[in-house]
Design a protein around this motif. Structure first.
Motif, short mmCIF file in Angstrom:
data_model
loop_
_atom_site.label_atom_id
_atom_site.label_comp_id
_atom_site.label_asym_id
_atom_site.label_seq_id
_atom_site.Cartn_x
_atom_site.Cartn_y
_atom_site.Cartn_z
N CYS A 135 3.69 1.66 -1.26
CA CYS A 135 4.31 1.82 -2.58
C CYS A 135 3.27 2.01 -3.69
O CYS A 135 3.63 2.05 -4.88
N GLY A 136 1.97 2.06 -3.34
CA GLY A 136 0.93 2.22 -4.33
C GLY A 136 0.67 0.97 -5.14
O GLY A 136 0.25 1.04 -6.29
N ARG B 30 0.84 -1.21 0.00
CA ARG B 30 0.00 0.00 0.00
C ARG B 30 0.87 1.26 0.00
O ARG B 30 0.60 2.22 -0.72
#
Length: 146
Positions: free
Chosen positions: A57-58, A55
């Motif tokens: 790090c997207g 999350r």
């Protein structure tokens, strides 16, 4: 960008289990806000929730297990150290994925995965000398980088 790595963060499914595994190998770390930090020579190895790391790090977390395309390496000073570390890792709960032997490149190595499937190579490669502090000096491979 400077040519440097400062932290390696491993996404783990069970922080307590992961911390216990690395402690069984003799590592000593500090747990702060559900994150474990180990000083590893000149860099830090960090254990953090796989979901939180993804999350942050997207990314989508995905599943633990299969090969993630990264292998952490720990070079040692002798073949006997490779054998001893492999034995210690197995006792700590590692899965041995490659028994110690002279590899196709010509140096002695082995490999294991930690309880979350992170791959480690343990190697004695005389061409990569270790300083007293454990830092490695890469050889001059005879090629110039543009």
């Amino acid at each position: 960008m400077e040519q440097r790595i400062t932290l390696i963060t491993l996404g783990v499914s069970d922080l307590a289990r992961a911390k216990a595994f690395y402690e069984a190998l003799g590592w000593r770390g500090q747990e702060v806000e559900e994150t474990v930090f180990f000083q590893a020579g000149g860099l830090g190895l960090v254990l953090w929730s796989r979901e939180k790391l993804a999350r942050d790090c997207g990314l989508e977390p995905g599943t633990a297990g299969g090969f993630g395309g990264i292998v952490l390496a720990h070079n040692v000073r002798s073949e006997a150290e490779v054998d001893a570390l492999l034995t210690a890792a197995e006792r700590a709960g590692a899965t041995i994925t490659k028994p110690a032997a002279v590899n196709e490149i010509g140096f002695y190595s082995s490999a294991f995965t930690d309880p979350d499937g992170h791959a480690w190579e343990i190697a004695h490669n005389p061409a990569f000398p270790l300083a007293e502090d454990g830092s490695v000096t890469l050889p001059d491979f005879g090629t110039a980088t543009p």
